[in-house]
Design a protein around this motif. Structure first.
Motif, PDB file in Angstrom:
ATOM      1  N   ARG A 187      39.494  41.185  41.848  1.00  0.00           N
ATOM      2  CA  ARG A 187      39.832  41.540  40.474  1.00  0.00           C
ATOM      3  C   ARG A 187      41.283  41.193  40.172  1.00  0.00           C
ATOM      4  NH1 ARG A 187      40.218  47.530  37.707  1.00  0.00           N
ATOM      5  NH2 ARG A 187      40.072  46.822  35.538  1.00  0.00           N
ATOM      6  N   LEU A 188      42.164  41.482  41.133  1.00  0.00           N
ATOM      7  CA  LEU A 188      43.573  41.168  40.942  1.00  0.00           C
ATOM      8  C   LEU A 188      43.768  39.695  40.619  1.00  0.00           C
ATOM      9  CD1 LEU A 188      46.620  41.905  41.192  1.00  0.00           C
ATOM     10  CD2 LEU A 188      46.418  41.307  43.617  1.00  0.00           C
ATOM     11  N   LEU A 189      43.064  38.822  41.301  1.00  0.00           N
ATOM     12  CA  LEU A 189      43.204  37.384  41.117  1.00  0.00           C
ATOM     13  C   LEU A 189      42.352  36.834  39.973  1.00  0.00           C
ATOM     14  CD1 LEU A 189      43.354  36.346  44.849  1.00  0.00           C
ATOM     15  CD2 LEU A 189      45.133  35.938  43.150  1.00  0.00           C
ATOM     16  N   GLY A 190      41.670  37.710  39.257  1.00  0.00           N
ATOM     17  CA  GLY A 190      40.877  37.251  38.127  1.00  0.00           C
ATOM     18  C   GLY A 190      39.668  36.421  38.514  1.00  0.00           C
ATOM     19  N   LEU A 191      39.125  36.668  39.699  1.00  0.00           N
ATOM     20  CA  LEU A 191      37.996  35.848  40.148  1.00  0.00           C
ATOM     21  C   LEU A 191      36.700  36.205  39.443  1.00  0.00           C
ATOM     22  CD1 LEU A 191      38.722  35.557  43.962  1.00  0.00           C
ATOM     23  CD2 LEU A 191      39.433  34.086  42.072  1.00  0.00           C
TER      24      LEU A 191
ATOM     25  N   ARG B   5      43.775  31.839  36.195  1.00  0.00           N
ATOM     26  CA  ARG B   5      42.881  32.987  36.004  1.00  0.00           C
ATOM     27  C   ARG B   5      43.656  34.063  35.248  1.00  0.00           C
ATOM     28  NH1 ARG B   5      38.188  30.724  36.737  1.00  0.00           N
ATOM     29  NH2 ARG B   5      38.876  28.816  37.792  1.00  0.00           N
ATOM     30  N   LEU B   6      42.949  35.054  34.752  1.00  0.00           N
ATOM     31  CA  LEU B   6      43.586  36.187  34.083  1.00  0.00           C
ATOM     32  C   LEU B   6      43.513  37.387  35.019  1.00  0.00           C
ATOM     33  CD1 LEU B   6      42.167  35.793  30.452  1.00  0.00           C
ATOM     34  CD2 LEU B   6      44.225  34.787  31.452  1.00  0.00           C
ATOM     35  N   PRO B   7      44.637  37.793  35.604  1.00  0.00           N
ATOM     36  CA  PRO B   7      44.609  38.859  36.607  1.00  0.00           C
ATOM     37  C   PRO B   7      44.305  40.216  35.992  1.00  0.00           C
ATOM     38  CG  PRO B   7      46.870  38.324  36.040  1.00  0.00           C
ATOM     39  CD  PRO B   7      46.002  37.319  35.322  1.00  0.00           C
ATOM     40  N   ALA B   8      43.754  41.101  36.803  1.00  0.00           N
ATOM     41  CA  ALA B   8      43.434  42.463  36.364  1.00  0.00           C
ATOM     42  C   ALA B   8      43.876  43.425  37.469  1.00  0.00           C
ATOM     43  CB  ALA B   8      41.944  42.610  36.084  1.00  0.00           C
TER      44      ALA B   8
END
Length: 328
Positions: free
Chosen positions: A92-96, A135-138
């Motif tokens: 999730r951190l890496l926006g995968l 990617r868009l990180p979360a």
């Protein structure tokens, strides 16, 4: 070098199946080159934080894949009590889980499949082709992110960065080893609640900002629970909190939730930039949203790519010279 580091408390090698540009993706989490909590270094991107829910501290190292242009393995190493939870949240951190496929379909061939026949400018399409690993990180870390964004409200870039460095260096705590020298954990909500008013003044934090930061700290437990809620619900909840407007909420969920469609309305420069890129002329917030409408669902993706396009918007008038009231 990997061999010079102690054995991590938890680790994983992600195989995402898509390109991942680790530095570009996580770069939006770093508040300047001297950010004590996030650092991009030769061996990878280091992050120091507490795991939401437990508060367990962790030092995380995300190593870039061999190439940011093609799919490849991404090693993630973690140290500290929060290591296992941090590694579990690495995808999730890496926006995968951030799916660009619907957006990318409209770029090949150029302009095909875009709603209403709208075509992104060549520089924006080129930016996507040049950065397929974006990617868009979360992060899911609501309170940390709100602390950062509140410090950016209605001040200059330099003031915002200085405020964050002051807050972390003055009230943060040591991060688990082997965090690089100078890296720290962000302050806890309790630490922020204990900051006396005169210290905010000395840290160049404006009164409206300090009041908003204290409100966030007072509601930290409830706010952290929003990390796993839907974007619309989070924005609606945040904007009901005094001192938290639509700009602050948007800038927060862009990083906590990887929100692909949430645009920061109220930004001092963004509408001008988007307007000039998409229409050739400056515009206001309403005009920006109209221009972005053909890409509804992906508007923040478009904004990120505009930022990578190399297009620089026109600047008019004198630069803002912030007043320093710390010694008054």
């Amino acid at each position: 070098m990997l061999n010079s580091l102690p054995i991590p408390d938890a680790s994983v090698v992600l195989t995402p199946g898509v390109p991942v540009d680790v530095r570009l993706t996580l770069g939006v989490l770093q508040r300047g080159h001297a950010d004590p909590t996030v650092q991009s270094r030769p061996d990878g991107v280091w992050l120091c934080f507490r795991v939401p829910g437990t508060g367990d501290p962790v030092t995380l190292l995300v190593r870039p894949a061999p190439s940011a242009l093609v799919a490849g393995p991404v090693p993630v190493l973690a140290w500290g009590p929060g290591a296992r939870a941090a590694v579990a949240g690495a995808r999730r951190l890496l926006g995968l889980d951030d799916d660009w496929s619907a957006f990318d379909t409209g770029l090949v061939p150029e302009g095909a499949g875009e709603p209403g026949g709208a075509v992104l400018p060549h520089a924006v399409r080129r930016a996507r082709r040049a950065h397929p690993g974006l990617r868009l990180p979360a992060t899911g870390r609501m309170v940390d992110q709100l602390f950062m964004v509140v410090l950016e409200q209605k001040v200059t870039h330099d003031q915002a960065r200085a405020g964050w460095r002051w807050l972390v260096r003055s009230h943060g705590e040591p991060a688990p080893a082997p965090a690089p020298e100078g890296m720290l954990l962000p302050p806890t909500a309790e630490a922020v609640r204990r900051i006396p008013s005169w210290q905010w003044h000395a840290g160049w934090v404006q009164p409206a900002q300090s009041r908003a930061l204290l409100r966030v700290a007072e509601r930290a437990t409830a706010l952290e629970r929003l990390g796993n809620r839907g974007v619309d619900e989070v924005v609606d909840t945040l904007t009901k909190l005094p001192g938290i407007g639509v700009w602050t909420a948007a800038e927060t969920v862009q990083r906590t939730h990887g929100a692909p469609d949430t645009v920061a309305v109220g930004d001092y420069h963004l509408a001008h930039h988007v307007g000039e890129v998409l229409s050739g002329r400056r515009t206001d917030d309403a005009g920006m949203l109209r221009l972005l409408e053909p890409w509804a669902g992906h508007r923040q993706r478009v904004v990120r790519l505009i930022g990578l396009s190399g297009y620089r918007y026109s600047r008019f008038g004198p630069r803002l010279a912030p007043a320093d009231h710390r010694r008054r």
